[in-house]
Design an enzyme around this catalytic site. Sequence first.
Site, PDB file in Angstrom:
ATOM      1  N   ARG A 100      -9.997 -18.261 -12.733  1.00 20.00           N
ATOM      2  CA  ARG A 100      -8.565 -18.501 -12.708  1.00 20.00           C
ATOM      3  C   ARG A 100      -7.941 -18.077 -14.036  1.00 20.00           C
ATOM      4  O   ARG A 100      -6.727 -17.979 -14.146  1.00 20.00           O
ATOM      5  CB  ARG A 100      -8.333 -19.994 -12.450  1.00 20.00           C
ATOM      6  CG  ARG A 100      -6.935 -20.343 -12.077  1.00 20.00           C
ATOM      7  CD  ARG A 100      -6.874 -21.629 -11.314  1.00 20.00           C
ATOM      8  NE  ARG A 100      -6.837 -21.407  -9.871  1.00 20.00           N
ATOM      9  CZ  ARG A 100      -6.978 -22.364  -8.975  1.00 20.00           C
ATOM     10  NH1 ARG A 100      -7.191 -23.591  -9.365  1.00 20.00           N
ATOM     11  NH2 ARG A 100      -6.913 -22.085  -7.699  1.00 20.00           N
ATOM     12  N   ARG A 150       6.086 -32.013   3.279  1.00 20.71           N
ATOM     13  CA  ARG A 150       5.319 -32.591   2.157  1.00 20.71           C
ATOM     14  C   ARG A 150       5.955 -32.165   0.837  1.00 20.71           C
ATOM     15  O   ARG A 150       6.516 -31.068   0.738  1.00 20.71           O
ATOM     16  CB  ARG A 150       3.878 -32.056   2.169  1.00 20.71           C
ATOM     17  CG  ARG A 150       2.959 -32.723   3.166  1.00 20.71           C
ATOM     18  CD  ARG A 150       1.529 -32.348   2.846  1.00 20.71           C
ATOM     19  NE  ARG A 150       1.473 -31.050   2.148  1.00 20.71           N
ATOM     20  CZ  ARG A 150       0.385 -30.509   1.642  1.00 20.71           C
ATOM     21  NH1 ARG A 150      -0.761 -31.123   1.726  1.00 20.71           N
ATOM     22  NH2 ARG A 150       0.421 -29.340   1.040  1.00 20.71           N
ATOM     23  N   ARG A 155       6.352 -25.390   6.789  1.00 20.00           N
ATOM     24  CA  ARG A 155       5.332 -26.326   7.282  1.00 20.00           C
ATOM     25  C   ARG A 155       5.900 -27.727   7.457  1.00 20.00           C
ATOM     26  O   ARG A 155       6.698 -28.198   6.650  1.00 20.00           O
ATOM     27  CB  ARG A 155       4.163 -26.389   6.289  1.00 20.00           C
ATOM     28  CG  ARG A 155       3.369 -25.111   6.280  1.00 20.00           C
ATOM     29  CD  ARG A 155       1.962 -25.340   5.824  1.00 20.00           C
ATOM     30  NE  ARG A 155       1.888 -25.851   4.468  1.00 20.00           N
ATOM     31  CZ  ARG A 155       0.821 -25.679   3.699  1.00 20.00           C
ATOM     32  NH1 ARG A 155      -0.230 -25.033   4.149  1.00 20.00           N
ATOM     33  NH2 ARG A 155       0.806 -26.178   2.480  1.00 20.00           N
ATOM     34  N   ARG A 174       5.092 -23.483  -8.265  1.00 22.31           N
ATOM     35  CA  ARG A 174       3.677 -23.129  -8.125  1.00 22.31           C
ATOM     36  C   ARG A 174       3.497 -21.619  -8.230  1.00 22.31           C
ATOM     37  O   ARG A 174       2.528 -21.137  -8.805  1.00 22.31           O
ATOM     38  CB  ARG A 174       3.135 -23.618  -6.774  1.00 22.31           C
ATOM     39  CG  ARG A 174       2.878 -25.113  -6.739  1.00 22.31           C
ATOM     40  CD  ARG A 174       2.709 -25.608  -5.322  1.00 22.31           C
ATOM     41  NE  ARG A 174       1.468 -25.162  -4.694  1.00 22.31           N
ATOM     42  CZ  ARG A 174       1.257 -25.172  -3.379  1.00 22.31           C
ATOM     43  NH1 ARG A 174       2.186 -25.579  -2.551  1.00 22.31           N
ATOM     44  NH2 ARG A 174       0.108 -24.771  -2.894  1.00 22.31           N
ATOM     45  N   LYS A 217      -5.632 -16.555   1.767  1.00 16.62           N
ATOM     46  CA  LYS A 217      -6.899 -16.299   1.062  1.00 16.62           C
ATOM     47  C   LYS A 217      -8.044 -17.133   1.653  1.00 16.62           C
ATOM     48  O   LYS A 217      -9.148 -16.631   1.843  1.00 16.62           O
ATOM     49  CB  LYS A 217      -6.671 -16.697  -0.397  1.00 16.62           C
ATOM     50  CG  LYS A 217      -7.568 -16.088  -1.391  1.00 16.62           C
ATOM     51  CD  LYS A 217      -6.939 -16.163  -2.795  1.00 16.62           C
ATOM     52  CE  LYS A 217      -6.229 -17.475  -3.065  1.00 16.62           C
ATOM     53  NZ  LYS A 217      -6.977 -18.376  -3.942  1.00 16.62           N
TER      54      LYS A 217
END
Length: 224
Positions: A91, A163, A130, A174, A16
């Site tokens: 949101r 991370r 990642r 999430r 996004k």
Amino acid sequence: MSELNLVLLGPPGSGKGTQGERLQEDFRLPYYATGDILRAAVRDETELGKTAKEYMDRGDLVPDEVIIAVIVERLGSPEAADGFILDGFPRTVPQAEALDAELERLGRDLTAALLIEVDNDEVVRRLGGRRTCVKGGHVFHVEFDPPKNEGVCDIDGSRLIVRDDDEPEVIRHRLEQYHDKTEPLIAYYDHRSLLRRVDGGMSPDEVGDRIRALLATMRMEEDI
Ligand SMILES: [Zn+2]
């Protein structure tokens, strides 16, 4: 040319932000990413930043009225006269209603809510791969952008780690939160015939082309 007033929706890892920046360049419109605005305000210690920080330090969400005030101020600014791209706002449905009320007050309409759709497994694959350098924060991806030597940063030779945010369980959590919160918004915009779905499973270039084609079609329909 008519205004282009856009809301971007999509899960973390949907690209996004990348698409928002491209739209900003292509259409020369301001791109308002709420997260960036809040982080900058906290860093610069503005009034907003101080208020927001109090909530964030307690681990609370910054309340709607604070966020809404920030966005309203920006939408009324001269740079947003021909349109804007919103990311991270609205949101919630109350935020979407506040946005509608403000646009109505300004005599403007939302052009579209673009939903970049990526399925959960693909999000986990993208974010979970990642690897971040402990020293410089340089980011690699085991699949899409691997370092020359496994576990070592190409730039400064530091160790690469996963991370906390990129741990699969955290990503799944999430995503759950995202879906819980966003489903009502999707229904809200769908009901108003403003929702446009874009397949975010393709490459960033392909997704960008798809979005441009979609906006061009919407403008043609508008002219008819
Ligand atoms: Zn590094």
